[in-house]
Design a protein around this motif. Structure first.
Motif, short mmCIF file in Angstrom:
data_model
loop_
_atom_site.label_atom_id
_atom_site.label_comp_id
_atom_site.label_asym_id
_atom_site.label_seq_id
_atom_site.Cartn_x
_atom_site.Cartn_y
_atom_site.Cartn_z
N ILE A 144 47.01 43.27 37.70
CA ILE A 144 46.94 42.30 36.63
C ILE A 144 45.54 42.13 35.91
O ILE A 144 45.51 41.79 34.96
N LYS A 145 44.50 42.43 36.78
CA LYS A 145 43.23 42.42 36.10
C LYS A 145 42.44 43.64 36.08
O LYS A 145 41.20 43.80 35.50
N ALA A 146 43.06 44.77 36.04
CA ALA A 146 42.70 46.21 36.38
C ALA A 146 42.29 46.75 34.70
O ALA A 146 42.94 47.69 34.43
N ILE A 147 41.97 45.81 33.85
CA ILE A 147 41.78 46.36 32.52
C ILE A 147 41.13 47.78 32.29
O ILE A 147 41.58 48.73 31.72
N ASP A 148 39.72 47.91 32.81
CA ASP A 148 39.18 49.07 32.92
C ASP A 148 39.94 50.09 33.35
O ASP A 148 39.67 51.19 32.55
#
Length: 563
Positions: A144-148
């Motif tokens: 959910i926070k692994a944008i990069d």
């Protein structure tokens, strides 16, 4: 311990429910406290039904996730099922991969290495997918926070579907589909699913397109129930239904991997507590001590003999884990003493050679001695990594967010989180965390609390009373096992300390009537003086069954004793 008696429920509501259900007042009170106020509520509570599960398509992006997976199956694409190395992650991967293998052979699993790659989606995992021709990754219990990382995969022509239950940041990754009921714009009615629960909703949606029913998915619920228990999510609503039916599978028709573990336990019927304290630590031990893939291999193994071999291997990892966390706990307690930090409002400790796989357990152990928000750090590559644990009522995730200027990366929940930071920022972070907790914590939260459902007389505890409250199970956050308080108790005169180092207490309690109950109080050996010489005392306890030499009797599990 702080004893807190829960507010008395509305007497009129209790009376109406008592009459509607034809139960004792004590039972009606307990039900109203749990939000059950009428016959229909009670029927839903006592008779969980798979029809109570929500439509999976109510979850944002579910249609996109199903369409992408169906397209991948039709085109013969290689699909990687990626999950974290803890119980929620490995059960999720076992669930999703075993279901997808019924549709296509082109499925592989990937669990990141705790030490080499760390938590969540890794660049190394994406590179592995590219090198091996995977064009779709289904990530569970992470992402959910692994944008990069998702952007990196996109450049390589790899699509992602994220199934997560952690809190999103201000931005979500640009994946094909992001399934997470905690997204502010997701209208899914139940927000407390674990990662495996979100994965189950996806296979529920996929099943609908294949004309399969919920009955066809029941064999997967042993995995979901284990994840629900291990991840300490509320056992309410949809989670309660999934846990209820999952436990039936665990006890009646478990998969080979569970059967192999249960064979070692020599226990007939497992409760959710047994799953949390016996099955879950063994699954977890693989990722802690060796590699999470061992757990996935065990949980997806069809052949019992092979599963028994795997389970024996994992049992060794679990023994190593127990020994390691015991040693580190002693060292961490010594560090707190040496640094004269007993009176702080936080415990933050660090040693570079502590085993990264057990620092979360050590943090929980430290809270048993110093009841306060706790972080245990170790060296991880060129950074420090920590596991955070909190006390009831205090949001450690928010406290870490307030210290984010010192942190490289963090994620988690209200009561448990993980983070990394640069070694040179450790002391500044340690002070900032202490300052933040000092500013925001209610001081009474630093004393452990026992929440008491109601006051009882020993005469209220009958076989019928026990039969009904045992049907409140499965127990867990949001639906804890009822806790009672009784005053004016006396020991019959034979109370004594038992166990190694006389750590526990065992006695027989009476009140004014003829009723007598055997009582066991774990880690309460130091309270023996309170029951000596037939003096009056009061106790907080839960009711339990004692099985001994083929006999079954009710006993009281004592939580605390006061004069």
């Amino acid at each position: 311990m702080r004893w807190t008696l829960k507010p008395k429920p509305n007497p009129e509501t209790v009376k109406q429910l008592q009459e509607a259900l034809n139960v004792d007042q004590a039972i009606a009170k307990l039900l109203v406290q749990r939000g059950i106020t009428n016959f229909e509520d009670a029927k839903t509570f006592f008779r969980p039904n798979l029809n109570q599960l929500h439509d999976p398509y109510l979850m944002k992006d579910m249609d996109k996730a199903v369409a992408r997976i169906e397209a991948a199956i039709k085109a013969g694409e290689n699909i990687m099922v990626y999950g974290d190395y803890d119980v929620d992650g490995t059960t999720s991967v076992a669930l999703m991969s075993s279901y997808l293998k019924t549709k296509t052979p082109n499925i592989a699993t990937y669990i990141p290495d705790r030490y080499d790659e760390g938590y969540g989606i890794s660049y190394k995992g994406i590179d592995f997918a590219e090198d091996n021709g995977f064009t779709l990754i289904v990530a569970l219990d992470c992402g959910i926070k692994a944008i990069d990382k998702i952007a990196y995969a996109e450049k390589k022509g790899i699509d992602f579907i994220i199934c997560d239950h952690h809190r999103p940041g201000s931005q979500v990754p640009n994946a094909v589909a992001v399934l997470d009921p905690k997204q502010s714009d997701c209208n899914y009615p139940y927000k407390e699913l674990c990662g495996c629960g979100v994965g189950f909703k996806l296979i529920q949606a996929l099943a609908e397109t294949s004309d399969e029913t919920i009955q066809d998915l029941i064999p997967y619920l042993d995995l979901v129930a284990t994840a629900i228990g291990a991840d300490i999510v509320p056992i309410t609503g949809e989670n309660r239904v999934l846990a209820y039916f999952g436990l039936q599978v665990v006890n009646q028709n478990p998969r080979a991997g569970f059967k192999a573990i249960i064979n070692q336990l020599k226990k007939e019927t497992l409760t959710i507590t047994d799953v949390v304290f016996t099955i879950a630590p063994r699954i977890n031990a693989a990722g802690r001590m060796k590699h999470g893939q061992y757990a996935v291999d065990l949980l997806t193994q069809m052949d019992l003999d092979t599963a028994i071999t795997y389970a024996a291997e994992i049992e060794e990892f679990n023994s190593d884990r127990r020994e390691t966390d015991k040693i580190i706990t002693v060292e961490a307690l010594e560090q707190i003493k040496q640094n004269k930090e007993e009176d702080r409002l936080t415990s933050v400790v660090y040693q570079e050679d502590w085993h990264k796989g057990v620092i979360g357990i050590v943090a929980s152990r430290l809270i048993e001695t110093y009841y306060r928000p706790t972080l245990v750090f170790t060296k991880s590559g060129d950074k420090l990594a920590a596991s955070a644990r909190s006390v009831t009522g205090f949001d450690v995730y928010n406290a870490l967010e307030a210290c984010s200027e010192h942190i490289e990366q963090f994620g988690g929940h209200m009561y448990a989180a993980g983070l990394t930071l640069k070694e040179e920022n450790y002391e500044a972070f340690k002070q900032a965390f202490e300052d933040q907790v000092s500013k925001t914590i209610d001081r009474q939260l630093l004393t452990p609390e026992i929440k008491i459902d109601s006051q009882l007389e020993l005469g209220d505890i009958t076989d019928k009373f026990w039969r009904i409250i045992s049907q409140f199970a499965p127990f867990g956050p949001g639906n804890m096992s009822p806790v009672f308080m009784t005053e004016n108790l006396k020991d019959t005169g034979y109370g004594k300390c038992v166990g190694e180092d006389d750590k526990h207490i065992r006695f027989t309690a009476t009140q004014s009537g003829p009723e007598k109950f055997v009582c066991i109080g774990f880690n309460l050996g130091d309270r023996l003086h309170l029951i000596k010489n037939r003096q009056l005392f009061k106790a907080v306890y839960s009711v339990d069954e004692n099985h001994w030499n083929g006999n079954v009797s009710l006993q009281l599990k004592i939580r605390d004793i006061k004069e």
